[in-house]
Design a protein around this motif. Structure first.
Motif, PDB file in Angstrom:
ATOM      1  N   TYR A 103      12.274  -7.557 -46.318  1.00  0.00           N
ATOM      2  CA  TYR A 103      12.323  -7.298 -47.967  1.00  0.00           C
ATOM      3  C   TYR A 103      11.033  -6.867 -48.610  1.00  0.00           C
ATOM      4  CZ  TYR A 103      15.383 -11.098 -47.025  1.00  0.00           C
ATOM      5  OH  TYR A 103      16.345 -11.939 -46.672  1.00  0.00           O
ATOM      6  N   LYS A 104      10.046  -6.210 -47.573  1.00  0.00           N
ATOM      7  CA  LYS A 104       8.852  -5.554 -48.219  1.00  0.00           C
ATOM      8  C   LYS A 104       9.084  -4.027 -48.015  1.00  0.00           C
ATOM      9  CE  LYS A 104       5.543  -8.809 -46.390  1.00  0.00           C
ATOM     10  NZ  LYS A 104       4.239  -9.228 -45.303  1.00  0.00           N
ATOM     11  N   LEU A 105       9.432  -3.451 -49.295  1.00  0.00           N
ATOM     12  CA  LEU A 105       9.295  -2.168 -49.695  1.00  0.00           C
ATOM     13  C   LEU A 105       8.096  -1.447 -49.772  1.00  0.00           C
ATOM     14  CD1 LEU A 105      12.542  -2.972 -49.657  1.00  0.00           C
ATOM     15  CD2 LEU A 105      12.777  -1.002 -51.548  1.00  0.00           C
ATOM     16  N   SER A 106       7.650  -0.313 -49.018  1.00  0.00           N
ATOM     17  CA  SER A 106       6.632   0.440 -49.414  1.00  0.00           C
ATOM     18  C   SER A 106       6.961   1.664 -50.273  1.00  0.00           C
ATOM     19  CB  SER A 106       5.872   0.738 -48.085  1.00  0.00           C
ATOM     20  OG  SER A 106       5.467  -0.087 -47.132  1.00  0.00           O
ATOM     21  N   PHE A 107       6.124   1.920 -51.376  1.00  0.00           N
ATOM     22  CA  PHE A 107       6.644   2.921 -52.137  1.00  0.00           C
ATOM     23  C   PHE A 107       5.519   4.137 -51.932  1.00  0.00           C
ATOM     24  CE2 PHE A 107       9.811   1.389 -55.202  1.00  0.00           C
ATOM     25  CZ  PHE A 107      10.038   0.154 -54.749  1.00  0.00           C
ATOM     26  N   GLY A 108       6.091   5.242 -52.270  1.00  0.00           N
ATOM     27  CA  GLY A 108       5.418   6.458 -52.364  1.00  0.00           C
ATOM     28  C   GLY A 108       4.657   6.565 -53.713  1.00  0.00           C
ATOM     29  N   ALA A 109       3.859   7.610 -53.824  1.00  0.00           N
ATOM     30  CA  ALA A 109       2.924   7.458 -55.245  1.00  0.00           C
ATOM     31  C   ALA A 109       3.682   8.065 -56.400  1.00  0.00           C
ATOM     32  CB  ALA A 109       1.463   8.325 -54.908  1.00  0.00           C
ATOM     33  N   GLY A 110       4.656   8.731 -56.129  1.00  0.00           N
ATOM     34  CA  GLY A 110       5.701   9.002 -57.329  1.00  0.00           C
ATOM     35  C   GLY A 110       5.480  10.586 -57.527  1.00  0.00           C
ATOM     36  N   GLU A 124       9.973   9.940 -63.526  1.00  0.00           N
ATOM     37  CA  GLU A 124       9.137   9.655 -62.537  1.00  0.00           C
ATOM     38  C   GLU A 124       9.954   9.271 -61.180  1.00  0.00           C
ATOM     39  OE1 GLU A 124       5.421   7.541 -62.681  1.00  0.00           O
ATOM     40  OE2 GLU A 124       4.587   8.584 -61.089  1.00  0.00           O
ATOM     41  N   TYR A 125       9.860   9.860 -60.271  1.00  0.00           N
ATOM     42  CA  TYR A 125      10.701   9.383 -58.973  1.00  0.00           C
ATOM     43  C   TYR A 125       9.925   8.872 -57.850  1.00  0.00           C
ATOM     44  CZ  TYR A 125      14.284  11.800 -61.531  1.00  0.00           C
ATOM     45  OH  TYR A 125      15.217  12.409 -62.404  1.00  0.00           O
ATOM     46  N   PHE A 126      10.383   7.878 -57.282  1.00  0.00           N
ATOM     47  CA  PHE A 126       9.581   6.858 -56.184  1.00  0.00           C
ATOM     48  C   PHE A 126      10.666   6.937 -55.162  1.00  0.00           C
ATOM     49  CE2 PHE A 126       5.931   5.621 -58.497  1.00  0.00           C
ATOM     50  CZ  PHE A 126       6.335   5.707 -59.775  1.00  0.00           C
ATOM     51  N   CYS A 127       9.891   7.348 -53.930  1.00  0.00           N
ATOM     52  CA  CYS A 127      10.951   7.187 -52.645  1.00  0.00           C
ATOM     53  C   CYS A 127      10.042   5.836 -51.897  1.00  0.00           C
ATOM     54  CB  CYS A 127      10.104   8.371 -51.753  1.00  0.00           C
ATOM     55  SG  CYS A 127      11.018   8.312 -49.938  1.00  0.00           S
TER      56      CYS A 127
END
Lengths: 112, 112
Positions: A98-105, A88-91
């Motif tokens: 320091y706050k990263l927001s991740f995609g749903a994958g 599974e790959y996440f952008c």
């Protein structure tokens, strides 16, 4: 607020074929951009990152990504997929706080 | 190599119980994070800490608290567990602002 969209929930690709995973972000300035991979049963690992400079970024495991400001995109590519790339790959997008927001994958399945 | 260790891989708790999730790192990183990972939602930041006894709320802090008494240890506390807190919890560390998060293997919590 920043946000990340990964339009493809699941992609199936044949071993040896090329792979492209899409990522679009919403952010006012130039963000810091990342791709992480989560292999089955393993923790997440950084594949590559973009902070500034050359918009084509090389990462580990033969992956690369291209930052396109005009399209607000940071797509991940690999010319020839191996069975071990099934994961599974996440952008992710970050500012400098320091706050990263991740995609749903995006889940990648590799068929023989 | 950075090692991030989460004490419990799998936990099953009952509604209303107090739950402690422990995370220990061995690389002297200043920054530590707690994320939860849910299918279709990616990773969401619960809390992070940039120094001992310092903490900041992430995107979904409600129902959670944290403790960082020592640099190497960051604990996530569910004061009164609820079924909607059933999830995979990921601890991560970062040194400076490199954007590179080092993740533990995760703690899968089920609340019945």
């Amino acid at each position: 607020a920043q946000s990340v969209t990964q339009p493809d929930i699941h992609i199936t690709v044949s071993e040896g074929a090329s792979l492209e995973l899409r990522c679009n972000y919403s952010y006012g300035a130039t963000p810091y951009l990342f791709w992480y991979v989560q292999s089955p049963g393993q923790g997440l690992q950084l594949l590559l990152k973009y902070f500034s400079g050359d918009t084509l970024v090389q990462g580990i495991k033969g992956f690369e990504a291209e930052f396109k400001r005009s399209q607000s995109s940071f797509n991940l590519r690999k010319p020839s997929v191996h069975w071990s790339d099934a994961a599974e790959y996440f952008c992710a997008v970050g500012e400098n706080d320091y706050k990263l927001s991740f995609g749903a994958g995006t889940t990648v399945t590799v068929r023989a | 190599d950075v090692k991030v260790t989460q004490s419990s891989r799998y936990l099953v708790k009952r509604t209303g119980e107090k739950v402690f999730l422990e995370c220990v790192q061995d690389m002297d990183h200043e920054n530590m994070f707690w994320y939860r990972q849910d299918p279709g939602l990616g990773l969401r930041l619960i809390y992070f800490s940039y120094d001992v006894k310092m903490k900041e709320k992430g995107d979904i802090p409600e129902g959670y608290s944290v403790s960082r008494e020592k640099k190497e240890r960051f604990s996530l506390i569910l004061e009164s567990a609820s079924t909607n807190q059933t999830s995979m919890y990921l601890c991560a560390t970062m040194t400076g602002y490199t954007g590179e998060l080092f993740f533990g293997e995760g703690s899968r919590l089920t609340v019945l």
